[in-house]
Scaffold this motif. Structure first.
Motif, mmCIF file in Angstrom:
data_model
loop_
_atom_site.group_PDB
_atom_site.id
_atom_site.type_symbol
_atom_site.label_atom_id
_atom_site.label_comp_id
_atom_site.label_asym_id
_atom_site.label_seq_id
_atom_site.Cartn_x
_atom_site.Cartn_y
_atom_site.Cartn_z
ATOM 1 N N PHE A 97 19.482 57.837 36.868
ATOM 2 C CA PHE A 97 20.659 58.683 36.712
ATOM 3 C C PHE A 97 20.279 60.153 36.893
ATOM 4 C CE2 PHE A 97 21.679 54.904 34.097
ATOM 5 C CZ PHE A 97 22.852 54.518 34.725
ATOM 6 N N GLN A 98 21.295 61.028 36.874
ATOM 7 C CA GLN A 98 21.033 62.458 37.017
ATOM 8 C C GLN A 98 20.189 62.960 35.852
ATOM 9 O OE1 GLN A 98 24.389 64.791 38.238
ATOM 10 N NE2 GLN A 98 23.513 66.687 37.504
ATOM 11 N N GLY A 99 20.469 62.465 34.658
ATOM 12 C CA GLY A 99 19.628 62.754 33.502
ATOM 13 C C GLY A 99 18.482 61.750 33.456
ATOM 14 N N HIS A 100 17.292 62.197 33.115
ATOM 15 C CA HIS A 100 16.108 61.340 33.212
ATOM 16 C C HIS A 100 16.124 60.184 32.216
ATOM 17 C CE1 HIS A 100 14.603 63.317 29.560
ATOM 18 N NE2 HIS A 100 14.960 64.462 30.116
ATOM 19 N N ALA A 101 16.758 60.359 31.035
ATOM 20 C CA ALA A 101 16.880 59.293 30.027
ATOM 21 C C ALA A 101 15.531 58.751 29.574
ATOM 22 C CB ALA A 101 17.756 58.147 30.562
ATOM 23 N N LEU A 102 14.542 59.622 29.474
ATOM 24 C CA LEU A 102 13.231 59.206 28.971
ATOM 25 C C LEU A 102 13.248 59.158 27.446
ATOM 26 C CD1 LEU A 102 10.889 61.401 31.222
ATOM 27 C CD2 LEU A 102 11.618 59.029 31.602
ATOM 28 N N LEU A 103 12.407 58.313 26.868
ATOM 29 C CA LEU A 103 12.257 58.253 25.418
ATOM 30 C C LEU A 103 11.399 59.438 24.987
ATOM 31 C CD1 LEU A 103 11.620 54.412 25.120
ATOM 32 C CD2 LEU A 103 13.758 55.653 24.709
ATOM 33 N N PRO A 104 11.961 60.384 24.216
ATOM 34 C CA PRO A 104 11.276 61.671 23.987
ATOM 35 C C PRO A 104 10.001 61.568 23.163
ATOM 36 C CG PRO A 104 13.265 61.510 22.641
ATOM 37 C CD PRO A 104 13.292 60.342 23.580
ATOM 38 N N TRP A 105 9.847 60.522 22.357
ATOM 39 C CA TRP A 105 8.654 60.394 21.522
ATOM 40 C C TRP A 105 7.493 59.714 22.263
ATOM 41 C CZ3 TRP A 105 13.250 57.802 20.875
ATOM 42 C CH2 TRP A 105 13.238 56.420 21.112
ATOM 43 N N MET A 106 7.749 59.269 23.494
ATOM 44 C CA MET A 106 6.718 58.609 24.286
ATOM 45 C C MET A 106 6.198 59.539 25.376
ATOM 46 S SD MET A 106 8.048 54.717 24.933
ATOM 47 C CE MET A 106 8.171 53.515 23.614
ATOM 48 N N THR A 107 4.948 59.360 25.746
ATOM 49 C CA THR A 107 4.397 60.083 26.887
ATOM 50 C C THR A 107 4.966 59.497 28.184
ATOM 51 O OG1 THR A 107 2.515 58.580 27.138
ATOM 52 C CG2 THR A 107 2.241 60.464 25.645
ATOM 53 N N ALA A 108 4.681 60.188 29.279
ATOM 54 C CA ALA A 108 5.115 59.669 30.582
ATOM 55 C C ALA A 108 4.543 58.273 30.806
ATOM 56 C CB ALA A 108 4.667 60.616 31.689
ATOM 57 N N LEU A 109 3.264 58.109 30.488
ATOM 58 C CA LEU A 109 2.614 56.801 30.661
ATOM 59 C C LEU A 109 3.290 55.742 29.797
ATOM 60 C CD1 LEU A 109 0.255 55.145 31.854
ATOM 61 C CD2 LEU A 109 -1.102 55.848 29.862
ATOM 62 N N GLN A 110 3.597 56.071 28.563
ATOM 63 C CA GLN A 110 4.224 55.110 27.662
ATOM 64 C C GLN A 110 5.635 54.761 28.106
ATOM 65 O OE1 GLN A 110 3.639 57.438 24.111
ATOM 66 N NE2 GLN A 110 1.866 56.232 23.441
ATOM 67 N N ASN A 111 6.363 55.736 28.645
ATOM 68 C CA ASN A 111 7.713 55.463 29.149
ATOM 69 C C ASN A 111 7.686 54.453 30.284
ATOM 70 O OD1 ASN A 111 10.361 57.031 28.308
ATOM 71 N ND2 ASN A 111 8.640 58.418 27.892
ATOM 72 N N VAL A 112 6.754 54.620 31.206
ATOM 73 C CA VAL A 112 6.666 53.706 32.337
ATOM 74 C C VAL A 112 6.123 52.349 31.875
ATOM 75 C CG1 VAL A 112 5.678 53.303 34.622
ATOM 76 C CG2 VAL A 112 6.400 55.606 33.960
ATOM 77 N N ALA A 113 5.130 52.378 30.986
ATOM 78 C CA ALA A 113 4.562 51.126 30.467
ATOM 79 C C ALA A 113 5.614 50.306 29.731
ATOM 80 C CB ALA A 113 3.390 51.436 29.536
ATOM 81 N N PHE A 114 6.537 50.975 29.057
ATOM 82 C CA PHE A 114 7.623 50.287 28.358
ATOM 83 C C PHE A 114 8.449 49.453 29.338
ATOM 84 C CE2 PHE A 114 11.914 50.105 26.550
ATOM 85 C CZ PHE A 114 11.648 49.663 25.254
ATOM 86 N N ALA A 115 8.733 50.030 30.511
ATOM 87 C CA ALA A 115 9.485 49.306 31.537
ATOM 88 C C ALA A 115 8.675 48.162 32.119
ATOM 89 C CB ALA A 115 9.923 50.275 32.640
ATOM 90 N N VAL A 116 7.379 48.404 32.351
ATOM 91 C CA VAL A 116 6.509 47.346 32.878
ATOM 92 C C VAL A 116 6.454 46.174 31.904
ATOM 93 C CG1 VAL A 116 4.162 46.748 33.579
ATOM 94 C CG2 VAL A 116 5.119 48.974 34.215
ATOM 95 N N ARG A 117 6.329 46.473 30.609
ATOM 96 C CA ARG A 117 6.269 45.428 29.593
ATOM 97 C C ARG A 117 7.562 44.620 29.548
ATOM 98 N NH1 ARG A 117 2.298 42.984 27.477
ATOM 99 N NH2 ARG A 117 1.254 44.889 26.799
#
Length: 280
Positions: A97-117
């Motif tokens: 989306f236009q807004g990134h919608a990342l989980l703010p308490w997670m690092t970039a690596l953790q945000n992507v790993a969350f999706a992979v998991r």
């Protein structure tokens, strides 16, 4: 309309890939007895296609994307993706989306790993991390993977969102004006990165944009919506420029200005007229 801009114009392929997405007679109405937002929308997306949807506010662009994502249901018609009707969200579709919608308490690596998991719940911690690192490196963020969203620029946060979407290996990537909030320089850089990644991976993409030049740079086909309410898919136009285009070179390509003028003329003039006369 010139033949070389028609939907039947060649897309520089030797063989026609299979249809991945089929949208049939789709319409959306949010309240009973209110006008349809859009109606009778039908189009196909082939495997590996990059398709952009353009139209003025109120024509139902985001509603169409949300239906493809399974976040909304159509009032009429429906969507088939890879032989299955879309009725709910699924990991076969990634959304940016236009807004990134990342989980703010997670690092970039953790945000992507969350999706992979979520995609591979049985994968080992090492395998999940390896994949997350791969997709962050793919969008140029190998050195920023341990930073949290507040430590990243807007463009970097959006790259994390793109990496997260790619990490689930979706059959269809859906993008709703993903670069609209970025400055022109950052937007241009990420556009070219996205084009490079999609060319390398043959990712199938459906993207909403208001930017004509962005659509010309990225898309194999551009879908043009008439004005709402009761908006319709007015044209399905093939991009006549070769896929090896860049921002610096594309305006030198034969057919660029004819194609651009056709899109701009539709948005400025014909999108409002086509409701009363589809032949315009």
């Amino acid at each position: 309309m010139p033949n070389d801009l028609s939907a039947s114009a060649p897309l520089h392929r030797t063989t026609e890939p299979r249809v991945l997405v089929r949208v049939s007679d789709m319409g959306k109405q949010y309240r009973q007895n209110s006008p349809m937002v859009f109606e009778n929308v039908s189009f196909d997306i082939h495997q590996g296609d990059f398709v952009c949807l353009i139209g003025h506010s109120g024509c139902g662009k985001s509603s169409i994307l949300n239906i493809l994502a399974g976040l909304e249901q159509p009032t009429t018609g429906g969507v088939i993706i890879d032989g299955r009707e879309v009725t709910r969200p699924g990991l076969d579709r990634g959304v940016v989306f236009q807004g990134h919608a990342l989980l703010p308490w997670m690092t970039a690596l953790q945000n992507v790993a969350f999706a992979v998991r979520a995609r591979e719940p049985a994968a080992s911690r090492h395998a999940v991390r390896e994949k997350a690192e791969h997709y962050l490196a793919m969008v140029g963020l190998a050195k920023a993977m341990h930073k949290k969203p507040f430590e990243l620029s807007g463009g970097m946060r959006q790259r994390v969102g793109i990496a997260r979407a790619f990490s689930t290996q979706p059959r269809l990537l859906l993008m709703d004006e993903p670069f609209g909030a970025l400055d022109a320089l950052t937007r241009g850089l990420i556009q070219e990165e996205l084009l490079r990644i999609c060319t390398e991976t043959r990712q199938t993409v459906f993207m909403i944009t208001h930017d004509v030049d962005e659509a010309i740079l990225l898309a194999d086909r551009v879908l043009l919506m008439s004005n709402g309410p009761s908006a319709k898919l007015a044209e399905d136009v093939a991009n006549p420029l070769p896929r090896s285009r860049t921002r610096e070179r594309m305006h030198h390509e034969s057919g660029f200005y004819e194609f651009r003028n056709h899109l701009v003329d539709f948005l400025v003039r014909r999108s409002a007229l086509v409701q009363s006369d589809p032949n315009l």
